[in-house]
Design a protein around this motif. Sequence first.
Motif, PDB file in Angstrom:
ATOM      1  N   TYR A 109      37.488   4.759   2.210  1.00 23.58           N
ATOM      2  CA  TYR A 109      36.113   4.922   2.681  1.00 23.58           C
ATOM      3  C   TYR A 109      35.784   3.823   3.676  1.00 23.58           C
ATOM      4  O   TYR A 109      36.440   2.778   3.725  1.00 23.58           O
ATOM      5  N   TYR A 110      34.756   4.080   4.483  1.00 26.46           N
ATOM      6  CA  TYR A 110      34.228   3.062   5.389  1.00 26.46           C
ATOM      7  C   TYR A 110      32.781   2.824   4.987  1.00 26.46           C
ATOM      8  O   TYR A 110      31.982   3.757   4.878  1.00 26.46           O
ATOM      9  N   LYS A 111      32.426   1.563   4.736  1.00 26.21           N
ATOM     10  CA  LYS A 111      31.078   1.247   4.299  1.00 26.21           C
ATOM     11  C   LYS A 111      30.184   0.959   5.491  1.00 26.21           C
ATOM     12  O   LYS A 111      30.522   0.179   6.376  1.00 26.21           O
ATOM     13  N   ARG A 112      29.044   1.606   5.504  1.00 31.74           N
ATOM     14  CA  ARG A 112      28.114   1.481   6.615  1.00 31.74           C
ATOM     15  C   ARG A 112      27.554   0.065   6.713  1.00 31.74           C
ATOM     16  O   ARG A 112      27.224  -0.565   5.720  1.00 31.74           O
ATOM     17  N   PHE A 140      22.860   8.667  -0.162  1.00 31.93           N
ATOM     18  CA  PHE A 140      21.530   8.139  -0.469  1.00 31.93           C
ATOM     19  C   PHE A 140      21.263   8.036  -1.972  1.00 31.93           C
ATOM     20  O   PHE A 140      20.569   7.140  -2.420  1.00 31.93           O
ATOM     21  N   ASP A 141      21.856   8.964  -2.741  1.00 35.32           N
ATOM     22  CA  ASP A 141      21.376   9.162  -4.108  1.00 35.32           C
ATOM     23  C   ASP A 141      22.134   8.423  -5.198  1.00 35.32           C
ATOM     24  O   ASP A 141      21.634   8.262  -6.296  1.00 35.32           O
ATOM     25  N   ASN A 160      26.136   4.703   1.231  1.00 40.06           N
ATOM     26  CA  ASN A 160      26.615   4.160   2.514  1.00 40.06           C
ATOM     27  C   ASN A 160      28.134   4.109   2.628  1.00 40.06           C
ATOM     28  O   ASN A 160      28.669   3.405   3.477  1.00 40.06           O
ATOM     29  N   ARG A 161      28.841   4.863   1.787  1.00 39.99           N
ATOM     30  CA  ARG A 161      30.298   4.905   1.853  1.00 39.99           C
ATOM     31  C   ARG A 161      30.742   6.231   2.469  1.00 39.99           C
ATOM     32  O   ARG A 161      30.605   7.287   1.852  1.00 39.99           O
ATOM     33  N   PHE A 162      31.253   6.161   3.673  1.00 37.75           N
ATOM     34  CA  PHE A 162      31.650   7.357   4.410  1.00 37.75           C
ATOM     35  C   PHE A 162      33.128   7.649   4.158  1.00 37.75           C
ATOM     36  O   PHE A 162      33.975   6.773   4.310  1.00 37.75           O
TER      37      PHE A 162
END
Length: 357
Positions: free
Chosen positions: A279-282, A298-299, A305-307
Amino acid sequence: MNMDKFELLNMLQRSKRAAESPLSVDLTMTTKALIFGLIFMLLMMGVLICYLLSKYRYLRESRYERMRRADIGTRAINNKIVYDKQQFEIDREKLIETEKKLGGGHYGYVLEGLLQSVIPNTLETLPVAVKKSQKPEEIKLFFKEILIMNVIDKHPNVLALIGAITDPKQMLIVTELAYKDLKSYFESREYTFEDLMIRNEGATENYRTDFEINNDLLRLSTFDLISFAFQISNGMQHLASIPCVHRDLALRNIMITKTKTVRIADFGLARKHKLSKNYYKRQYDQALPESRMAPELFDTERYRNRFTEKTDIWTFALCLYELFTLGTDPEKQVNDLRNFLKKGERLPKPEHCRREV
C-alpha cells in the motif's frame, strides 16, 4: 621362550580371523553407508539452502532492478526510483510547442507539440503531447510524475513516456499523442451509438451476433464499451505488477486513439509502493479527488489513507459506470455519494449494461 612365541602367533591368527568374520564385515559396510548417507544429506541441504536464498533474493529485489538487468533504461538504487536522464532527457531545441491546448489536470496543462528527429540532417517530426507546469510549486509534483512514468515499461493500454525536460525552472513531460480523453469523446456526441445487446426475436437467451468489429470513432456500440472496459483493466493490471497505485482513475484520465485503443494516462497522483507493504499511505498535504475515493479510505482506522490495488479497483468500477452510461459521472448523481453508499443505497443499473455483463 619358545612357548611364548607360539602363543603369540596363535593370538595373532585368532585376531586376524576375528577381523575377517562376517560380523566385522557388516559393521564396516554399515559405517560406510552411514557416512555416504550423511554426505548425501549435506549436499541436498546445501542445494535446498541455495534455492531458498535465490528465491528470497528474487522476492526482495525490486522490479526496477530486474528491469535494469533486462536492458530497460530505468533502475532503482536503494529501492528509490532514479530518473534515467540519458534515455529520457530531450533536447529543448528539438521540441516545438503549438498553441493547441489539449486539456489539463489537477496541475499543469497539455499542449500539442512536435518532436524533431534526433537523426542528423533529417526533417522528420513526431506529433506529441506536452504537459507543462504552470506554477513554481508544481515542479516537485511534475518530477514525481516523471519518475513514475520512467519506470513503467511499454504497454498497449498505458500512455507511453517519450521523454522529459527537467529544467529546474519548468518541467515538461512529453508523451505519445492520442486522439482525446474518453470523457471528452463521450461528451462530444460525435458518434452514433448502437446497442447490440438486444435479444434475438423469439429467443430466450441469445443476443445478436450479426455485428462487425470496427475502428471507426464515428460508430460506437456496446461491443466497444466492453472492449474499453477490458483494455482499462488490462492496463491497471500492468500498473499493479510494478507495483503502482494510480489513485485518480477516471475517463478524463484515459485516452483513446483513432483506432479505438485506450491508454491510461495522467500519473500526477500515481505512486509506487513497496511490495512488502502492498500500500501507499497518503501524505496529508496531497489534494485528491475525494468524491471518487474508496469508502474504506475514510471509514476504517486500519485502511484510512492507505491506497492499494483494491482502492484502484473501486475507481475502476466508477469508470465502468461512466462507460455504460456514455459518460455520466456517478458521483454527480447524488449529493453525497459516501453517505449514500453507507445507507446501503445504490445507483440504478446503467442503461447499456445488461445483467450478464
